[in-house]
Design a protein around this motif. Structure first.
Motif, PDB file in Angstrom:
ATOM      1  N   ARG A  17       0.822  -1.211   0.000  1.00  0.00           N
ATOM      2  CA  ARG A  17       0.000   0.000   0.000  1.00  0.00           C
ATOM      3  C   ARG A  17       0.854   1.259   0.000  1.00  0.00           C
ATOM      4  O   ARG A  17       0.477   2.277  -0.582  1.00  0.00           O
ATOM      5  CB  ARG A  17      -0.932  -0.017   1.211  1.00  0.00           C
ATOM      6  CG  ARG A  17      -2.082   0.967   1.122  1.00  0.00           C
ATOM      7  CD  ARG A  17      -2.904   0.970   2.393  1.00  0.00           C
ATOM      8  NE  ARG A  17      -3.368  -0.358   2.754  1.00  0.00           N
ATOM      9  CZ  ARG A  17      -4.015  -0.628   3.896  1.00  0.00           C
ATOM     10  NH1 ARG A  17      -4.225   0.333   4.763  1.00  0.00           N
ATOM     11  NH2 ARG A  17      -4.420  -1.856   4.164  1.00  0.00           N
ATOM     12  N   HIS A  46     -11.266   5.302   6.900  1.00  0.00           N
ATOM     13  CA  HIS A  46     -10.005   5.231   7.633  1.00  0.00           C
ATOM     14  C   HIS A  46     -10.002   4.067   8.624  1.00  0.00           C
ATOM     15  O   HIS A  46      -9.002   3.363   8.772  1.00  0.00           O
ATOM     16  CB  HIS A  46      -9.770   6.554   8.364  1.00  0.00           C
ATOM     17  CG  HIS A  46      -8.415   6.688   8.968  1.00  0.00           C
ATOM     18  ND1 HIS A  46      -8.190   7.259  10.197  1.00  0.00           N
ATOM     19  CD2 HIS A  46      -7.196   6.303   8.515  1.00  0.00           C
ATOM     20  CE1 HIS A  46      -6.904   7.235  10.479  1.00  0.00           C
ATOM     21  NE2 HIS A  46      -6.273   6.667   9.476  1.00  0.00           N
ATOM     22  N   ALA A  56      -9.072   0.869   7.076  1.00  0.00           N
ATOM     23  CA  ALA A  56      -7.643   0.808   6.736  1.00  0.00           C
ATOM     24  C   ALA A  56      -6.785   0.525   7.958  1.00  0.00           C
ATOM     25  O   ALA A  56      -5.705  -0.063   7.842  1.00  0.00           O
ATOM     26  CB  ALA A  56      -7.213   2.117   6.081  1.00  0.00           C
ATOM     27  N   ARG A  94      -4.965  -3.111   9.629  1.00  0.00           N
ATOM     28  CA  ARG A  94      -3.633  -3.709   9.443  1.00  0.00           C
ATOM     29  C   ARG A  94      -2.709  -3.449  10.621  1.00  0.00           C
ATOM     30  O   ARG A  94      -1.746  -4.185  10.839  1.00  0.00           O
ATOM     31  CB  ARG A  94      -2.977  -3.214   8.153  1.00  0.00           C
ATOM     32  CG  ARG A  94      -2.675  -1.732   8.127  1.00  0.00           C
ATOM     33  CD  ARG A  94      -1.832  -1.332   6.937  1.00  0.00           C
ATOM     34  NE  ARG A  94      -0.455  -1.769   7.104  1.00  0.00           N
ATOM     35  CZ  ARG A  94       0.430  -1.832   6.119  1.00  0.00           C
ATOM     36  NH1 ARG A  94       0.061  -1.536   4.900  1.00  0.00           N
ATOM     37  NH2 ARG A  94       1.666  -2.218   6.346  1.00  0.00           N
ATOM     38  N   TRP A 145      -4.642   4.802   2.068  1.00  0.00           N
ATOM     39  CA  TRP A 145      -5.862   4.004   2.160  1.00  0.00           C
ATOM     40  C   TRP A 145      -6.938   4.440   1.160  1.00  0.00           C
ATOM     41  O   TRP A 145      -7.953   3.764   1.031  1.00  0.00           O
ATOM     42  CB  TRP A 145      -6.402   3.984   3.588  1.00  0.00           C
ATOM     43  CG  TRP A 145      -6.310   5.277   4.327  1.00  0.00           C
ATOM     44  CD1 TRP A 145      -5.217   5.780   4.997  1.00  0.00           C
ATOM     45  CD2 TRP A 145      -7.340   6.244   4.498  1.00  0.00           C
ATOM     46  NE1 TRP A 145      -5.501   6.993   5.554  1.00  0.00           N
ATOM     47  CE2 TRP A 145      -6.798   7.303   5.280  1.00  0.00           C
ATOM     48  CE3 TRP A 145      -8.667   6.329   4.083  1.00  0.00           C
ATOM     49  CZ2 TRP A 145      -7.535   8.427   5.650  1.00  0.00           C
ATOM     50  CZ3 TRP A 145      -9.416   7.446   4.454  1.00  0.00           C
ATOM     51  CH2 TRP A 145      -8.835   8.486   5.223  1.00  0.00           C
ATOM     52  N   ARG A 184      -6.631   2.263  -3.630  1.00  0.00           N
ATOM     53  CA  ARG A 184      -7.887   1.614  -4.010  1.00  0.00           C
ATOM     54  C   ARG A 184      -8.076   1.618  -5.525  1.00  0.00           C
ATOM     55  O   ARG A 184      -7.767   2.614  -6.196  1.00  0.00           O
ATOM     56  CB  ARG A 184      -9.069   2.331  -3.354  1.00  0.00           C
ATOM     57  CG  ARG A 184      -9.115   2.239  -1.849  1.00  0.00           C
ATOM     58  CD  ARG A 184     -10.271   3.054  -1.312  1.00  0.00           C
ATOM     59  NE  ARG A 184     -11.555   2.508  -1.739  1.00  0.00           N
ATOM     60  CZ  ARG A 184     -12.424   1.907  -0.931  1.00  0.00           C
ATOM     61  NH1 ARG A 184     -12.158   1.767   0.362  1.00  0.00           N
ATOM     62  NH2 ARG A 184     -13.572   1.454  -1.394  1.00  0.00           N
TER      63      ARG A 184
END
Length: 244
Positions: A5, A155, A158, A161, A207, A211
């Motif tokens: 990411r 958010h 995201a 993780r 995040w 995408r």
């Protein structure tokens, strides 16, 4: 912790440079580094903190792994040495600097590898500082409530993780290479953006940038924000420690 990411930043270097907040210079007052210090900005991005460091310290080196982000830094700060590298593989000699800074970057580091590497390039008693900006929840957010609610929902997904990751102060205390860990302190400041800037800022966060439906998400958020200028309350925070 890397899942690819973080690579999304390289596609949005322009948006990152134009719309990410800077850092108040007084944040550096908390650190025991004098003006003659040599410092490293690690994971420097486009140089948001680098320019603040360059205005304070004698010698500043920036290390950034992503080519487009580093190229932007070199355009904005031609007097700063910018090197390709990462927190896990820093292209500096042992004991090269008095201070290392990680601004809006520490969460990406592979910490068991990065922390000994950071300690390696620090001189004895050198300072490692983790710096980041975030919203100031103690003050009213001037953006529409529907926008803020939708943004927070994106958010929160995201953040999964990093679920279960220890507090960064504890990470430093348990590292075996840092001591005298100072709990986070912050300086309040405003991040001022117009509607276009808010949307480009959304494009610059990993995040959303990572995408496949990034533009659809930005369009949905944009429908919730009227034209105008918004002074968004922020906190610039710092945690610091000394090399053992």
């Amino acid at each position: 912790m890397n899942d690819g990411r973080e690579l999304s930043f390289d596609t949005v270097a322009d948006e990152y440079e134009r719309t990410r907040p800077t850092y108040p210079p007084e944040l550096l007052d908390a650190l025991p580094l004098d003006d003659d210090s040599s410092v490293l900005d690690l994971g420097a991005g486009t140089g948001k903190l680098t320019r603040v460091l360059a205005a304070r310290y004698r010698d500043v080196t920036a290390v950034e792994p992503l080519a487009n982000m580093r190229a932007m830094l070199e355009r904005v700060l031609p007097g700063v040495t910018a090197l390709h590298g990462s927190a896990e593989r820093i292209p500096l000699d042992d004991g090269a600097v008095d201070g290392v800074f990680a601004a809006q970057a520490f969460h990406w580091f592979d910490k068991p590898v990065a922390l000994p590497e950071i300690a390696r390039v620090l001189r004895p008693g050198g300072v490692f500082a983790i710096v980041w900006n975030q919203g100031n929840d103690d003050l009213r957010d001037p953006r529409p409530a529907d926008f803020v609610r939708e943004l927070n929902a994106l958010h929160d997904v995201a953040l999964d993780r990093w679920e279960g990751e220890p507090e960064w102060e504890d990470v430093l205390r348990d590292s075996g290479v840092f001591e005298e860990v100072h709990d986070r302190t912050f300086v309040a400041h405003d991040h001022v953006l117009d509607r276009g800037g808010i949307l480009d800022n959304m494009r610059s966060v990993s995040w959303i940038a990572s995408r496949d439906d990034r533009e659809e998400v930005v369009a949905r958020l944009g429908a919730l924000v009227p034209e105008g200028t918004y002074a968004i309350p922020n906190r610039a925070s710092v945690i610091w420690a000394r090399k053992s």
